[in-house]
Design a protein around this motif. Structure first.
Motif: not given
Length: 532
Positions: A102, A105, A148, A197
């Protein structure tokens, strides 16, 4: 040692160093600048425009416009309402991997998050603060929303985290390290949740373990060739060059490298390519497929790992948000980059490949245990008294039943879409399910290989072959024998299997690199991929 990310594509080796060698992680100054610039652009761009997830509701409720006074509350509501995970907690190794995924990203500078998110995520990773995330919750299409959300919840100082082996309140850990909880600035809630992710983090750990399993299977297969004193032409360069598959040629080259100085494998021309007078040969002219066809069986597994590595790393180095914030073009683009089909399909292929690897191990194990097949070992490689002692008989049941479970797990999730979210998500990837099931197949396969390797050690001792093994095989034999000495009397065998299993799971086997001339068309990307 420190691994710096953000100035280049993150690699499998980066993940290996951070996850398995516990290197610290740092973020490049250029990446931090990109994140800050993107946030500043979005803050200005969104002032008089309707932007999904900033001043609108989510999913099917996107048609509802949100007043500026409630936009911050909207992000908190999104996080808290989606903390609905159930089932067992996800292993902290996977959680650490998904946090790295994550973070990477965000470092692309197209998510519109405040730099504070990057700083706090880095602190969590380096201090081994792991949000409690649960296995059930993602359909892998609008991102791994539920998993998430639990990550986001811990960053805002709520919920539970794992730290120093215990579940504790996130707020207490933040306070202990003098870390401020994450503040909502624009779209931090949605940006943390709206991506792939979880599936990619779990997927990258699966890839590292898959490579390790392949190496151990190559070693076990080579050892078996030595135990049965097989002919060497089934892994020859000439035979395998006749087929153009990179994986097959790589596996054969690795077997040649492992076995290059073995005193046990035989050359066919010395034994059979001469005048033969016997009407019935005592030795088999060709071995069973589980011995003779290892390059053709493990080759596709190698190629599958290679392709899955490429796809998963492409995903990790991409931006899986919606919308995408493009400062350079001065625009915000809405679409579906959070959809996880790429990862889902590769994880399905990977679990099928690793299941086949476990099936090979089980068949090789069966050959060792069945004296009517191998015609050189006692039943169940029993080094005690036949009848009163049972050898490895009980352990075979573990391997057989575990492989059967792998075969059941191999049903693809990629084609198992169920529409949900008021049919807004009408075709989904199930990528996180696929990645998690793959991790179970991998765990199972370590168990099967442990039984096979323990049986192989016993076989080497019965035959007195230690000094005739290749130098590579002998080195591994001695490492494993240091853990589990030879045994003749029956006892609780579970402990012996577990010692071998834990060793091969944590000691990532690094085989000698086959010379380039031997590896033929084998791509360099995979030989570099893990723990080189």
């Amino acid at each position: 040692m420190i691994t710096t990310i953000g100035d280049r594509n993150i690699t499998l080796k980066d993940f290996y160093q951070i996850l398995f060698k516990e290197e610290a992680l740092d973020v490049s100054a250029a990446a931090m600048q990109r994140v800050g610039d993107c946030f500043a652009f979005l803050a200005d761009f969104a002032k008089d425009k309707l932007i999904y997830g900033i001043n609108t509701g989510f999913g099917p409720m996107a048609q509802y416009r949100i007043d500026e006074r409630e936009q911050e509350q909207l992000q908190y509501n999104l996080i808290r309402s989606h903390c609905a995970g159930q089932g067992k907690p996800v292993d902290t190794l996977f959680v650490k991997a998904l946090m790295i995924a994550r973070l990477n990203t965000f470092l692309q500078g197209k998510s519109g998050v405040h730099p504070e998110v990057v700083v706090l995520l880095k602190e969590f990773i380096n201090r081994d603060i792991f949000p409690v995330i649960f296995e059930h919750g993602s359909v892998g299409a609008s991102g791994d929303l539920v998993q998430l959300a639990h990550l986001a919840l811990s960053l805002i100082g709520e919920g539970k985290v794992w730290h120093e082996g215990r579940q504790v309140d996130a707020a207490d850990v933040l306070a202990a390290y003098d870390l401020a909880p994450l503040s909502i600035h624009l779209r931090e809630g949605l940006a943390l949740m709206n991506g792939t992710s979880a599936m990619t983090g779990i997927g990258v750990v699966n890839l590292i373990h898959s490579r390790n399993l392949l190496n151990w299977s190559l070693l076990a297969s080579s050892l078996l060739s030595e135990i049965v004193e097989s002919y060497d032409d089934h892994y020859s360069a000439e035979l395998n060059a006749a087929k153009h598959h990179p994986g097959q040629q790589y596996v054969a080259a690795q077997m040649r490298t492992i076995l290059h100085d073995s005193d046990l494998v035989r050359k066919r021309h010395e034994h059979l390519y001469k005048k033969v007078t016997e009407a019935v040969l005592e030795d088999k002219v060709q071995e069973f497929y589980s011995i003779r066809c290892v390059p053709q069986i493990l080759g596709p597994v190698y190629d599958t790992i290679t392709n899955a590595t490429t796809v998963v790393l492409h995903e990790i180095n991409s931006v899986s948000d919606n919308p995408i914030i493009d400062k350079d073009q001065g625009n915000v683009y809405h679409g579906g980059n959070f959809h996880g089909d790429y990862v889902s399909l590769e994880m399905d292929k990977l679990k099928i490949g690793i299941t086949k690897l476990s099936m090979l191990a089980e068949r090789q194990l069966n050959f060792l245990l069945n004296n009517k097949l191998n015609q050189k070992l006692p039943p169940f490689v029993n080094l005690g008294r036949l009848g009163i002692n049972l050898g490895m008989q009980g352990a075979q049941f573990v391997a057989t039943s575990t492989v059967a479970e792998n075969q059941t797990f191999s049903f693809p999730m990629y084609v198992h879409s169920i529409p949900n979210n008021n049919d807004n998500q009408d075709l989904v990837s199930m990528g996180t399910n696929s990645a998690q099931i793959t991790s179970k197949v991998i765990e199972n396969t370590y168990q099967v290989l442990a039984v096979q390797l323990l049986t192989t050690l016993q076989a080497v001792d019965y035959l007195g072959f230690e000094e005739r093994l290749s130098s590579v095989s002998r080195g591994v034999y001695q490492q494993l024998r240091a853990l589990v000495p030879a045994f003749t009397e029956d006892g609780v065998i579970a402990d012996k299997i577990l010692k071998i299993k834990e060793y091969i799971q944590t000691e990532h086997l690094q085989l000698p690199t086959a010379p380039v001339s031997q590896a033929a068309h084998a791509p360099a990307a995979v030989t570099e991929a893990v723990a080189s």
